[in-house]
Each structure stands twice: as structure tokens, then as C-alpha cells.
Design a protein around this motif. Structure first.
Motif, PDB file in Angstrom:
ATOM      1  N   MET A 109      -3.870 -48.041 -30.923  1.00 29.84           N
ATOM      2  CA  MET A 109      -4.356 -49.240 -31.598  1.00 29.84           C
ATOM      3  C   MET A 109      -4.135 -49.115 -33.109  1.00 29.84           C
ATOM      4  O   MET A 109      -3.725 -50.073 -33.775  1.00 29.84           O
ATOM      5  N   GLN A 110      -4.376 -47.932 -33.649  1.00 32.61           N
ATOM      6  CA  GLN A 110      -4.160 -47.701 -35.078  1.00 32.61           C
ATOM      7  C   GLN A 110      -2.681 -47.828 -35.433  1.00 32.61           C
ATOM      8  O   GLN A 110      -2.324 -48.450 -36.440  1.00 32.61           O
ATOM      9  N   ILE A 111      -1.829 -47.219 -34.603  1.00 33.90           N
ATOM     10  CA  ILE A 111      -0.381 -47.290 -34.850  1.00 33.90           C
ATOM     11  C   ILE A 111       0.087 -48.743 -34.797  1.00 33.90           C
ATOM     12  O   ILE A 111       0.846 -49.197 -35.666  1.00 33.90           O
ATOM     13  N   PHE A 112      -0.388 -49.481 -33.791  1.00 34.23           N
ATOM     14  CA  PHE A 112       0.000 -50.882 -33.626  1.00 34.23           C
ATOM     15  C   PHE A 112      -0.397 -51.713 -34.841  1.00 34.23           C
ATOM     16  O   PHE A 112       0.425 -52.444 -35.405  1.00 34.23           O
ATOM     17  N   MET A 113      -1.652 -51.591 -35.273  1.00 35.37           N
ATOM     18  CA  MET A 113      -2.124 -52.385 -36.406  1.00 35.37           C
ATOM     19  C   MET A 113      -1.422 -52.001 -37.699  1.00 35.37           C
ATOM     20  O   MET A 113      -1.100 -52.864 -38.527  1.00 35.37           O
ATOM     21  N   PHE A 118       2.188 -53.422 -41.974  1.00 35.03           N
ATOM     22  CA  PHE A 118       3.288 -53.004 -42.835  1.00 35.03           C
ATOM     23  C   PHE A 118       4.476 -53.946 -42.699  1.00 35.03           C
ATOM     24  O   PHE A 118       5.121 -54.309 -43.690  1.00 35.03           O
ATOM     25  N   GLU A 119       4.769 -54.344 -41.456  1.00 30.80           N
ATOM     26  CA  GLU A 119       5.915 -55.231 -41.230  1.00 30.80           C
ATOM     27  C   GLU A 119       5.712 -56.577 -41.912  1.00 30.80           C
ATOM     28  O   GLU A 119       6.611 -57.069 -42.613  1.00 30.80           O
ATOM     29  N   LEU A 124       6.980 -60.344 -46.149  1.00 30.25           N
ATOM     30  CA  LEU A 124       6.514 -61.267 -47.183  1.00 30.25           C
ATOM     31  C   LEU A 124       7.105 -60.889 -48.542  1.00 30.25           C
ATOM     32  O   LEU A 124       7.436 -61.766 -49.342  1.00 30.25           O
ATOM     33  N   ASN A 125       7.250 -59.579 -48.792  1.00 29.52           N
ATOM     34  CA  ASN A 125       7.874 -59.130 -50.041  1.00 29.52           C
ATOM     35  C   ASN A 125       9.281 -59.698 -50.195  1.00 29.52           C
ATOM     36  O   ASN A 125       9.721 -60.010 -51.308  1.00 29.52           O
ATOM     37  N   THR A 143      -2.972 -65.894 -41.351  1.00 29.25           N
ATOM     38  CA  THR A 143      -2.163 -64.999 -40.516  1.00 29.25           C
ATOM     39  C   THR A 143      -2.302 -63.558 -40.971  1.00 29.25           C
ATOM     40  O   THR A 143      -2.459 -62.645 -40.144  1.00 29.25           O
ATOM     41  N   LEU A 144      -2.256 -63.328 -42.280  1.00 29.15           N
ATOM     42  CA  LEU A 144      -2.306 -61.959 -42.799  1.00 29.15           C
ATOM     43  C   LEU A 144      -3.700 -61.346 -42.734  1.00 29.15           C
ATOM     44  O   LEU A 144      -3.843 -60.134 -42.867  1.00 29.15           O
TER      45      LEU A 144
END
Length: 595
Positions: A109-113, A118-119, A124-125, A143-144
């Protein structure tokens, strides 16, 4: 539970994109938990037989296929102590595997979030600025923040349902090994009953999408209320605007009540239906196969376990559908960000060496009405160029094109002979100091505002004090009790407009820039403060290439060159004194400001 292959594979692909092979490992642990639990339960049949048998009576060899298989495979004598030990062993191993399964789920769950967040931040950058200004700010904010958090819930509910489904398969497999006829009857009943849930699942998904849409609107309205608070407060419109928010909240609550009603309906019928399935299977088993109920004890135990998890899986699945709209939203959002990604060059920007050239440049925000028309201009390194002209003449657009956040419709911008699009955007923009009319102030310390959270080393402190001295705000910072550690408050509420603007200038000077762009940076200040800041900026002449969009012509008398823009073209150019003599438009603008 509705496990449509197409829809669920789509959801599985979404999670697999971020978690990969780790999903298989987690499902393997769930499978292990189910197998160990089922084997432990199977051994209760010979345990019960040993407890209730008469003295001297042998244990029935064909009483149960699963337990017999375990005992024969392990070559264990079926004594009370041996079987109790095996049950304890299987359930202990199950507990160990359950621990690793739960801990693995937390890590996944941590890896997924982390990967999702990050993506989206990276996308957005790199989002094209001209698309960003057209986008729904409320949707981006929602959304973010909220929608990404709902993905965490979606991940938990989805894999809980999958985990339970794996356990159901294990229990059904073991039950088939014990009594396949009874198991087939229960499975058939479950499949028939599952059709009744399809309508409720469809309603859950429908209301989930509606809730996402309402949430986007809520965040947009809320952002506008916060950013326009001063105006709304001063004009007595806060209550009127708040009524829009309240109406939106009522609409969200209505959708949430609908979701709650569907979930309550599912919860209320699950247990009665599971009882009906079990007793229906028992009835038909006795009637069709003329068997006694006692022979299906293990199957009944395993199938009741399976149906319990089946009901739990349905509950998790419905909760997943309740937030599945967030998956569709994040996919649509990331696709939009990827589709409108800023086109980037691959050259590192080495710094401005000679000049900047606008060659035959035209720009329009739409298919018609050119803002800049075949614009031609050359700017030498370390030249101070002032740009004046009426509103809509293209001044700010010119600055935005130079920063690269807008792209020319035709023509090009050359930096030392290279097209601006050839450079990596960030390597080029890091050499730009950009100061706008409304100062950008973060709710943090003066040091962090100027250095953009640089490490507080001796070297950076020295650079910090050099920058605030050049920006003429050193005395003010030294007068504060906390000096550079003083907190500026939300949007710099603790300091004046002039001080905020000086801090903005100090931030750009701290960056070690080549280009200093001032887009009506002092137009909102009083004349005295504006004159003081421009006097300090005049001292920077020759150290930077400066482009100044001026509100008051009198403040840019010291510029090396002034260009007069009119309808997207250069109408006149020269020093201040030269334009006074040569340009009627310049004289008219100056006379209007002197009234």
C-alpha cells in the motif's frame, strides 16, 4: 460477487502497473493462509471421531478424504495427541503466514501510494502551461488530494476482496475433495444468488462517479473562496458565495446517502441469503442423492467458511466500487497530463553569453487575433530593456514566451543562436529571475522564502545576506526579533507590500540568474516605494540582462532601451529622451500618467 473478467482485469492492470510481481507474491501468501486454514479444519473430523468413538472402535478410514490424505501422506498414526499436534502446527504456520501477508499488504500500500503521488507530481511538473491555464483548478486540487487518498482505500478494498476470493477458492477446492456433490450444489446456489447483486453493484459505481464530479466542483469553489476571501469579505458577498458551497455540499451528501443506502441493502441481505444457500444445498443433497447429512460435515464446515468469506468479499467489493470512480478519475487525469506534456529539448543551458533574438515571432491564444505579429527584437547580454504599451499590446505574453511556458505560433526565439526549445526547460528556467505584480510569498521563514529551503550552511547564509542587501531589505530583516528565521505568515500577511516585493526580488537574486524579468512588479505599490525599488534595481544594471514591463514610464528612465508596443508590434524604440522626441504615442502615454 460480480467478477467480470474484462472489468476486473482492467482494475488489476491498473494496480499491477504500480506494484508488478509483488501482487503475485501477496496473493501467494493469501493462498498459503487459506490452504493451512483448510487443512487445519479438515483434521477436526478425525479429532471429533476420536473423541466420540467407543472403546476399541477403529477410526473410519473413509470418513473424510482430505484428513485421510493428510495423515497418510505424513504417515502419522491417528491418535488424539498426534492430530491435536498437527492442528496446532497448521494453525501456527497459518498465523505466521498471516503476519507476513498483513505486513506485505501494508508495504504494498505504501509503495502504491508513493508511486501514484510521485507520478502525478512529475506529470504535473511537465504539464504544458497553456493547457494548465485552461484546466479545471478544482479538479486538479481534488485529484491530487482527496482522490489520491481514495485510491488508497480502493487498493485496500480491491485486494481484500481478491484475498477473500483466493480463500474461497481454497475452501471450495478442499470441499470438492471431501464431497463434490454437496459442493457443486452450494456453488450453483451461490452463482444464482450473485445475479441479484449485479444491479446494486452497478448503482454503487454510478454514484461513485457522481461523487467524484461533485467533489471536483466543491474543491474549485473552496479554492476560489480562499483566494478571493478579501474581496468577498469587503463586498459583503461571503454569505452569497458560501450558499453555492452549501448547495454543493448538500448535493454531495445526497449522493453519499444513495451510496450508503446501496451498501446498507447489501449488508442486510447477505447473511439471510447465505443461510438460504446452505440449507437449500442440504435439502437438495438429501432429496437428490439420498445421502445422510452426517457425511458432509467437513464439506459443510469448509463451505460455511467459504460463504462467510464470500459475503465479506462482496462487502469489500462494494466498498471498492464506491471509490472506483477515483481510479477512472486518476487514469483520465494522468492521461491528460501525459497527452499534454511539455515538449522539451535535450541541451543543458550553459548561461547567456551574447544575445537573445526574437525572429519573425507571432503568437495567438486562439486560431485568430494574433497577440504578437511578426515580432523582431534583439537583446544584448546585460542590457536593461523596458517594455511599455497599452493593455493587450502583448507585453506579458512576450515575457511568458521568453520563459518558455508559452510556445510561439510561428517564428522562433534564439539564445546565443540556439532555439529556446532545444534546451531542457528546467536548466534554462533556473537561470531566470521572474518577479510579478503579486509577490510570491510562502508561509515560512524569511530564509526559506529567499533560499527556497536551501540548507542553512555558512555558504548559503552568506549568499542569503548578499541577496537581501541587493534587494534593499537587509535593515528590515535585521530589525526583526527572529531575523532571517521570522515567519512571514500566509501570503506574507506579516509584512507590507513593498517588503514582500523586495523579498521576491531577493529570492531571484539568490538564484544566481542571467535573466531578470519584471512583469509590472511594482505597479501595485505606492509611488514612493516603487521609486525606491527601481532605484535599487538601477544599481543592478550591467550585472543582469533585465526586461522590465513598466506601469509608470517615469520609473524606467534609466533603461538602456525602451520599446513601445502597440497591437503586437514595436511602434518605437530608443532611450527615454529619444522616445520623448520621436514617438507621439509615448508622449501621450506619459502625459496621461502625469495628469
Amino acid at each position: 460477487m460480480k467478477f467480470s473478467l474484462k472489468n476486473n482485469f482492467k482494475h488489476f492492470q491498473f494496480f499491477y502497473k504500480y506494484l508488478g510481481w509483488r501482487i503475485v507474491a501477496a496473493l501467494g501468501l493469501s493462498l498459503g493462509v487459506g490452504v493451512l486454514d483448510g487443512l487445519g479444519l479438515a483434521l477436526f473430523i478425525p479429532l471429533i471421531q476420536l473423541v466420540v468413538r467407543k472403546d476399541g472402535e477403529a477410526l473410519a478410514e473413509d470418513s473424510d478424504a482430505v484428513s485421510n490424505f493428510i495423515l497418510n501422506t505424513l504417515e502419522i498414526n491417528p491418535t488424539l495427541l498426534n492430530i491435536f499436534f498437527l492442528i496446532f502446527l497448521f494453525f501456527s504456520l497459518k498465523g505466521i503466514m498471516k503476519f507476513f501477508e498483513s505486513y506485505t499488504r501494508t508495504i504494498l500500500m505504501q509503495i502504491f501510494m508513493r508511486k501514484i503521488r510521485f507520478e502525478t507530481l512529475e506529470l504535473l511538473n511537465n504539464y504544458s502551461y497553456d493547457q494548465f491555464v485552461k484546466a479545471d483548478a478544482g479538479k486538479i486540487q481534488n485529484t491530487l488530494s482527496s482522490e489520491v487518498n481514495k485510491l488508497n482505500m480502493a487498493n485496500r478494498f480491491y485486494f481484500k476482496a481478491i484475498q477473500f476470493f483466493v480463500l474461497i477458492l481454497v475452501y471450495f477446492a478442499l470441499a470438492l475433495g471431501s464431497d463434490w456433490k454437496f459442493t457443486i450444489l452450494v456453488i450453483s446456489g451461490g452463482l444464482i444468488v450473485n445475479q441479484a447483486f449485479k444491479f446494486l453493484y452497478a448503482r454503487t459505481k454510478y454514484f461513485s462517479r457522481q461523487l467524484v464530479a461533485k467533489s471536483h466542483i466543491f474543491h474549485k469553489l473552496l479554492m476560489q473562496k480562499v483566494s478571493l476571501y478579501k474581496y468577498l469579505k469587503a463586498t459583503g458577498l461571503l454569505s452569497t458565495y458560501s450558499s453555492k458551497l452549501k448547495n454543493n455540499i448538500n448535493e454531495m451528501e445526497f449522493v453519499q446517502r444513495k451510496l450508503g443506502m446501496v451498501d446498507a441493502a447489501l449488508g442486510s441481505i447477505r447473511e439471510p441469503i447465505s443461510i438460504l444457500v446452505i440449507f437449500g444445498a442440504i435439502f437438495f443433497y438429501v432429496q437428490l442423492f439420498d445421502e445422510v447429512v452426517g457425511g458432509i460435515l467437513l464439506s459443510l464446515l469448509l463451505l460455511y467458511r467459504a460463504i462467510t468469506f464470500f459475503m465479506a468479499a462482496q462487502e469489500q467489493w462494494n466498498m471498492f466500487l464506491g471509490v472506483s470512480g477515483s481510479i477512472e478519475n486518476i487514469q483520465e487525469f494522468t492521461q491528460d497530463l501525459s497527452r499534454n506534456k511539455e515538449v522539451a529539448g535535450n541541451l543543458e543551458f550553459p548561461g547567456l553569453k551574447e544575445n537573445i533574438v526574437f525572429r519573425n515571432l507571432s503568437f495567438t491564444y486562439e486560431e485568430k487575433n494574433l497577440v504578437l505579429k511578426h515580432f523582431q527584437l534583439a537583446i544584448k547580454k546585460n542590457e536593461t530593456l523596458a517594455i511599455v504599451g497599452p493593455s493587450g499590446s502583448g507585453k506579458s505574453t512576450l515575457i511568458n514566451l521568453l520563459t518558455g511556458i508559452l510556445k510561439p505560433t510561428s517564428g522562433e526565439i534564439l539564445i546565443d543562436g540556439y532555439n529556446i526549445s532545444d534546451f531542457k526547460p528546467n536548466s534554462y528556467r533556473k537561470k531566470i529571475g521572474y518577479i510579478v505584480q503579486d509577490p510570491v510569498i510562502f508561509s515560512d521563514s524569511i530564509f526559506n522564502n529567499v533560499t527556497f529551503w536551501a540548507e542553512k550552511s555558512d555558504y548559503n547564509l552568506k549568499r542569503f545576506y548578499t541577496a537581501i542587501e541587493k534587494a534593499a531589505i537587509l535593515d528590515f530583516v535585521d530589525s526583526l526579533p527572529g531575523k532571517e528565521n521570522s515567519i512571514l505568515g500566509n501570503n506574507g500577511i506579516n509584512v507590507s507590500g513593498g517588503q514582500k516585493q523586495r523579498l521576491s526580488i531577493a529570492r531571484e537574486l539568490y538564484k544566481d540568474v542571467d535573466l531578470l524579468l519584471l512583469d509590472e512588479a511594482t505597479s501595485s505599490l505606492d509611488s514612493e516605494t516603487e521609486a525606491e525599488i527601481h532605484m535599487k534595481l538601477d544599481k543592478l544594471k550591467g550585472a543582469y540582462t533585465m526586461l522590465i514591463i513598466a506601469h509608470r514610464i517615469s520609473t524606467i528612465k534609466g533603461a538602456d532601451r525602451i520599446i513601445m508596443l502597440q497591437n503586437g508590434k514595436i511602434e518605437a524604440t530608443g532611450k527615454y529622451s529619444e522616445l520623448i522626441d520621436s514617438s507621439a504615442s509615448f508622449r501621450r502615454m506619459l502625459s496621461l500618467q502625469e495628469l
